[in-house]
Design an enzyme around this catalytic site. Structure first.
Site, PDB file in Angstrom:
ATOM      1  N   CYS A 133      62.533  33.059  29.884  1.00 24.62           N
ATOM      2  CA  CYS A 133      62.659  33.384  31.254  1.00 24.62           C
ATOM      3  C   CYS A 133      62.196  32.698  32.166  1.00 24.62           C
ATOM      4  O   CYS A 133      60.900  32.598  32.477  1.00 24.62           O
ATOM      5  CB  CYS A 133      62.300  34.875  31.680  1.00 24.62           C
ATOM      6  SG  CYS A 133      62.527  35.584  33.085  1.00 24.62           S
ATOM      7  N   CYS A 136      60.805  34.026  35.479  1.00 26.84           N
ATOM      8  CA  CYS A 136      59.600  34.816  35.038  1.00 26.84           C
ATOM      9  C   CYS A 136      58.219  33.875  34.937  1.00 26.84           C
ATOM     10  O   CYS A 136      57.207  34.203  35.548  1.00 26.84           O
ATOM     11  CB  CYS A 136      59.885  35.476  33.758  1.00 26.84           C
ATOM     12  SG  CYS A 136      60.901  36.882  33.606  1.00 26.84           S
ATOM     13  N   ASP A 137      58.567  32.847  34.321  1.00 31.73           N
ATOM     14  CA  ASP A 137      57.443  32.129  33.946  1.00 31.73           C
ATOM     15  C   ASP A 137      57.272  30.730  34.261  1.00 31.73           C
ATOM     16  O   ASP A 137      56.232  30.015  34.473  1.00 31.73           O
ATOM     17  CB  ASP A 137      57.213  31.920  32.367  1.00 31.73           C
ATOM     18  CG  ASP A 137      57.090  33.247  31.790  1.00 31.73           C
ATOM     19  OD1 ASP A 137      56.570  34.088  32.211  1.00 31.73           O
ATOM     20  OD2 ASP A 137      57.842  33.583  30.663  1.00 31.73           O
TER      21      ASP A 137
END
Length: 326
Positions: A133, A136-137
């Site tokens: 993701c 997300c990261d």
């Protein structure tokens, strides 16, 4: 007992909820306790969903869908389904909290999960430099060299997004041409931070406590080489989330839930499926939403034909007749 329970909180689930709620079916939608909202929660700007000419962020789109569903009377429950009993007239849903719910019908819209490469280093370093993701990261890889594995639209979107943070993004692809749409290819090729590594497959992720590089094998001559980097984002597709219905619903050769033609009817009467869990080909938010509409209408027709709870089942031809007349 409910008339309908919807399992899944992506575009298919919430669209089914909107239609079911407007039909006064008072649906219960069970969203995951940790992954509510589906894959769009991990997406940046959505540019191809009708009605948003300037684009919309994935999480915002899902929030609007949920708001619309709740406006018409959908109850949203944040918990995880751990088991299902889809046999018989009354369907049973058991949650992680221990609670049990019963319904006359089920809409199964659990979506799909990111596919993994399937190598030891990937598993060992997941969360320590290996990610599925970008939104997300990506922030954690500022001014670092990283790689995206894949050649489709998702991989191009991930790579382009990650250039906001990383100093260089390698795109690792097994072939010498991409599967991605032309617009996504052009966008990635035009980005000076992206470098394509063709005819290469990742055979190991290197590092002890964190990613230090990847081991590549040339798919043409078989030679191997190391590529130093600190992050690996895997974007090679998704697998339908069908583990809850194994041995209960018929699946296709693609691993998706089988449905009858253009309907959402599964092999089990009273159980309907929608979204990416039935779609191995298109996998778009708008097609998932459309199939959620189909599922809600099929549920409505099924309940109307079935009559009051406990009435005898009707055969498929009766439901077909209702569908044709709609």
């Amino acid at each position: 007992m409910r008339q309908v329970i919807i399992i899944g909180s992506g575009p298919a689930g919430f669209t089914a909820a909107i239609y079911a709620a407007r039909a006064n079916l008072e649906p219960l939608l069970i969203a995951s306790s940790v992954e509510a909202g589906g894959e769009l929660m991990n997406t940046t700007e959505v540019e191809n969903f009708p009605g948003f000419p300037e684009g919309i962020m994935g999480p915002e789109l899902m929030a609007k869908m949920q708001e619309q569903a709740e406006r018409f009377g959908t109850e949203v429950l944040y918990d995880d389904v751990v088991s299902l009993d889809l046999t018989g007239d009354i369907k049973k849903v058991v949650l992680g909290s221990g609670a049990e719910h019963e319904a006359e019908s089920i809409v199964f819209a659990t979506g799909s999960a990111p596919r993994k490469i399937g190598i030891e280093g990937e598993t060992r370093l997941s969360g320590h430099g290996v990610s599925y993701c970008a939104t997300c990261d990506g922030f954690f890889f500022r001014e670092q060299q990283i790689a995206v594995v894949g050649g489709g639209d998702s991989a191009m979107e991930e790579a382009t997004f990650l250039t906001k943070f990383a100093s260089k993004v390698y795109v690792i692809h097994r072939r010498d041409e991409l599967r991605a749409s032309k617009i996504m290819q052009d966008r990635a090729r035009a980005n000076e931070k992206i470098e394509f590594v063709w005819n290469s497959e990742v055979i190991d992720v290197l590092g002890d406590d964190a990613v230090t590089g990847i081991l590549l094998r040339d798919t043409v001559d078989g030679s191997e080489r190391e590529l130093p980097l600190t992050g690996v984002f895997v974007a090679i597709g998704n697998d339908p989330r069908t583990h809850l219905v194994h041995q209960q619903l018929e699946l296709t050769e693609h691993g998706t839930v089988w449905v009858d033609g253009r309907t959402s009817r599964t092999s089990q009467p009273g159980v309907f499926a929608a979204g990416d869990v039935v779609d191995p080909t298109y996998r778009q938010a708008v097609t998932a939403a459309a199939s959620g509409t189909t599922a809600a209408l099929d549920v409505e027709h099924y309940l109307a034909a079935r009559g009051d709870a406990g009435a005898p089942e009707v055969d498929a031809s009766e439901i077909d007749g209702l569908t044709d007349a709609a």
